[in-house]
Design an enzyme around this catalytic site. Structure first.
Site, PDB file in Angstrom:
ATOM      1  N   HIS A 266       0.831  -1.203   0.000  1.00 19.40           N
ATOM      2  CA  HIS A 266       0.000   0.000   0.000  1.00 19.40           C
ATOM      3  C   HIS A 266       0.873   1.264   0.000  1.00 19.40           C
ATOM      4  CE1 HIS A 266      -3.563   2.430   1.261  1.00 19.40           C
ATOM      5  NE2 HIS A 266      -2.622   3.159   1.817  1.00 19.40           N
ATOM      6  N   GLU A 267       1.794   1.343   0.953  1.00 17.14           N
ATOM      7  CA  GLU A 267       2.624   2.547   1.060  1.00 17.14           C
ATOM      8  C   GLU A 267       3.556   2.696  -0.145  1.00 17.14           C
ATOM      9  OE1 GLU A 267       1.787   4.701   3.171  1.00 17.14           O
ATOM     10  OE2 GLU A 267       0.559   3.436   4.467  1.00 17.14           O
ATOM     11  N   HIS A 270       1.787   4.633  -2.776  1.00 15.93           N
ATOM     12  CA  HIS A 270       1.903   6.077  -2.516  1.00 15.93           C
ATOM     13  C   HIS A 270       3.296   6.586  -2.903  1.00 15.93           C
ATOM     14  CE1 HIS A 270      -1.860   6.849  -0.495  1.00 15.93           C
ATOM     15  NE2 HIS A 270      -1.647   5.967   0.469  1.00 15.93           N
ATOM     16  N   GLU A 296      -4.578   8.014  -3.008  1.00 18.88           N
ATOM     17  CA  GLU A 296      -5.047   6.736  -2.471  1.00 18.88           C
ATOM     18  C   GLU A 296      -5.329   5.736  -3.597  1.00 18.88           C
ATOM     19  OE1 GLU A 296      -4.779   6.333   0.628  1.00 18.88           O
ATOM     20  OE2 GLU A 296      -5.831   4.464   1.013  1.00 18.88           O
TER      21      GLU A 296
END
Lengths: 501, 501
Positions: A266-267, A270, A296
């Site tokens: 997830h990170e 980003h 996001e």
């Protein structure tokens, strides 16, 4: 030779951006390294520097430079990239100049201290400890809404910070649509005879081996470890000081390696966005993300659409099995795939599956709208939180640590932020649908660990533009139509039909 | 009620100090965490913030506040603590206002980049790579001396930054005295029949176990890990953002645990000083160390006078043996004690024994005086360095990594700094002599791991005063006489007579 006004503006923005990045470092260090007793001094440092950044930003127009450029923009004398820089800077300037310096300082100092108290309250499962700080923060955020101004709801003024142009009313419609789909969808899943035993992926995973595996995944996905790093913190987050220094954090459980892998993927989504922003425009809106919702979409696309797909794990599962023979050697890929995609109501938002996750968001969105509009008592929050969890997800929250105290956002003053997570899921599904049409044999490439074309597609269509387009316009430009929740719903239905029958 | 002028000054200094601490964090992070590609952005951030701090500091007097307080001081209307604050702030202000903002910015940016190039040059053993940056730095430091002004040598203007009041001439006298003692002393040691085999303490020491042991020593010495931390960096250093957030770094060798222990004890000495400075005066000279020489006396006192003593290891050696049975279980304490006190000429300053160390310093002092006075060619530095190493220590430097490229100081613009290391040794010996008279049975207490009285003595006599006294006055106040190199010489003679016979 006198520099051109636009170049003077860029130089001024450059300084503001580096000072802003320094505040980001103060925050990052606070979460990753700072010893406990340093909290008060850190809060003061952040407050002083925040006031300076605020003043420096307003000072870009002290000689009327921005006014002059704005007139040039209105007369169509400024075009292209420069037009984006002037228009978006003007927008930020208009908002910022409404906030008094003392207010900025108070908010920065209060939210920094509040985050420290929140971490302690969370550890001690003590909502009462944090409540006075939450009260201070809410009061300040409502004052912020009054300073900024709004048409219908004070909450509009806060959403607009994170998702420019989006309103409370529009967000309510989108999230209600999603709720209308998800509640019966969750009922169907609950009724399915397919049972998935998630305990099979538990084991003993030494921290350093987990970290090494996460670094491997992030790097394979395209994250440049020469221009960033991955650390440990209570709550995972990404931050960027410049496209050459992008930092993410993750958190670990000794018995569940997927816990850290999920947050790392997830990170990394980003962080790839941040690393791909054009360094030559650093400090200007051209080197900034469109909105939190679009940000996001990048993390969700990687975490869910790709990171929870079968092709992704066709590539990484043998490596996981090799690194952690127990428990994975005896567990088949197909069963592993079902486990990491199990849909099950749970307490913690960040650990929720990609479907029920949105119900966690809807709950928070509804609460914070009321908090800011002043229609509920803060001391009642745990009670209301738990009631909604029962209603939407059918679970009984056992304590505040697993309930109202789980998220850092409110303690840091981030009201209006949560909705962008679900918007991100919708954008992600629509982008991913488009990308799959553009990249031939994408699943085979993923299964071979070849992510270059995916990265390139995201960079070309989304990252490199910075803030050139508003979220709604970008979606139209990239996919040919406005944001449409159908793509996310179709994605969920197709995927989970196969898993749950 | 209008605040008193002195309180307005304190508030202004408070802000400057927090911004200064933020620059310290940018530096700390650069050494400990920053990814390589982030160097340029970091240099810009440091440069912008340095200029702001410079301006903010000068702005404390923009309404004549400091002038007014200075007049009050001269009229003896301001006394006690407030007098120290005004006098020392005035002194800094006088120096700072002579430096143009553009100069401050250029120096900060250049030295930050130069440090990055130095690290690369050191890794590649390539002096030529660093030379152009050294030239830039030297040019800037000579400009700084011209801005600040001096009586005899431009080098005076630089020493004064680190050791207020000390001159090139005085330092030359002290260091020549030391050289006159050390050269024959080293000859006697070389002639001794006592042979010490340092290889006996080598082994395999996992990094995490070394780190844990260092944390144990630092904590036992009195370092509060709730108000600080220990990390890894190429060159060990200590820094402080506030007495509640003090950070030190150390460096590691897998085969030599004493390598990291020595630097940890040293840095802990510095850090205890920082943690004991009075927090209530943060930002003012009352919460700042007297000088670098006095700072160094704290690290040296712990590292050498205590940390290389037999009683210290009576306490820690059994723990070391337990943690690392190989190679220590079979090695007797008495032999271990001789090994860690072996006197032997070597290439690297930071690894030198407590006697030859000072010859490394004398070499650097002589070189940098000439560098700043402009009496040598920078490109000849490696040659001159190596010749002096042969002359003073009798060793032939094999490459620049082990020679001119070993220290970070010059790359960061720290000229005038090195002498304070040897001054620190002299101060330390004189303080320690006094402390031993004040604390009954001190060796027994050390041998039991009881450092409370030592810490308290240092805190009461040195740390808590901040900059109340100049170095020379403090030494007189604490020991009853001016700085006298005899204490250091007596200490070396007594100790090494026992070891080398």
């Amino acid at each position: 030779m006198t520099p051109k006004p636009i170049d003077i503006l860029k130089e001024r923005l450059h300084e503001v951006a580096h000072l802003g990045a320094t505040i980001a470092l103060l925050h990052w260090d606070q979460e990753v390294n700072m010893p406990a007793k340093g909290a008060d001094a850190r809060a003061s440092a952040i407050a002083y520097l925040s006031a300076i950044v605020h003043n420096k930003f307003l000072a870009i127009n002290e000689d009327g430079l921005l006014d002059k450029l704005k007139r040039g923009l209105e007369a169509s004398k400024i075009r292209g990239n420069d037009a984006v820089i002037v228009a978006e800077t003007w927008r930020n300037y208009e908002r910022e100049k409404k906030l008094p310096e003392a207010f900025i300082k108070e908010l920065a100092e209060t939210s920094s201290k509040s985050q420290t108290v929140w971490a302690e309250a969370r550890a001690k499962n003590d909502f009462g400890l944090w409540l006075p700080w939450l009260e201070k923060i809410v009061k300040l955020k409502r004052r912020e809404a009054e300073y900024v101004g709004y048409q219908d709801s004070p909450y509009d003024a806060l959403i607009d910070t994170y998702e420019p142009g989006m309103t409370t009313a529009e967000t309510t419609v989108v999230l209600n649509d999603l709720k209308d789909f998800l509640v019966p969808f969750l009922q169907k899943i609950k009724a399915s005879k397919t049972k998935i035993d998630t305990k099979k992926i538990l084991g003993q995973f030494p921290l350093d081996k987990q970290m090494a595996f996460n670094n491997l995944i992030a790097e394979k996905m395209g994250f440049d470890l020469g221009a960033g790093r991955i650390d440990k913190s209570v709550h995972p987050f990404s931050t960027s000081f410049h496209s050459t220094d992008v930092r993410m954090t993750t958190r670990y459980r000794k018995n569940d390696v997927l816990y850290s892998i999920g947050s790392t993927i997830h990170e990394t989504g980003h962080s790839l966005y941040e690393q791909n922003l054009p360094a030559e425009f650093f400090g200007t809106p051209l080197a900034e993300a469109v909105s939190l919702g679009i940000h996001e979409s990048q993390s969700r696309l990687w975490e869910n659409n790709i990171g929870r797909s079968l092709p992704f794990w066709k590539y990484f599962y043998p490596k996981l099995q090799k690194e952690f023979p127990a428990p994975f050697k005896k567990l088949k890929l197909e069963e592993f795939y079902k486990i990491i995609n199990k849909i099950e109501p749970s307490f913690i938002r960040t650990e929720a599956d990609e479907a029920t996750y949105n119900l966690h968001i809807i709950l928070r969105f509804e609460l914070e709208r009321e908090i800011i509009e002043g229609s509920l008592e803060l001391k009642d929050l745990p009670k209301i939180w738990n009631a909604k969890m029962k209603e939407y997800l059918g679970v009984k929250v056992p304590n505040n640590k697993l309930g109202i105290l789980q998220d850092v956002h409110w303690s840091g003053g981030d009201f209006g932020y949560f909705a962008t997570y679900s918007l991100g899921n919708l954008y992600a599904a629509q982008f991913y649908n488009q990308m799959r049409q553009a990249i031939p044999q994408i699943d085979k490439k993923i299964a071979k660990g070849n992510f270059a074309e995916i990265n390139n597609w995201l960079k070309q269509h989304i990252h490199r533009h910075g803030k050139t387009y508003r979220a709604g316009d970008l979606v139209k430009k990239v996919t040919g139509e406005p944001l449409n929740s159908r793509y996310f719903i179709d994605y969920l239905e197709a995927k989970y039909k196969k898993i749950y029958g």
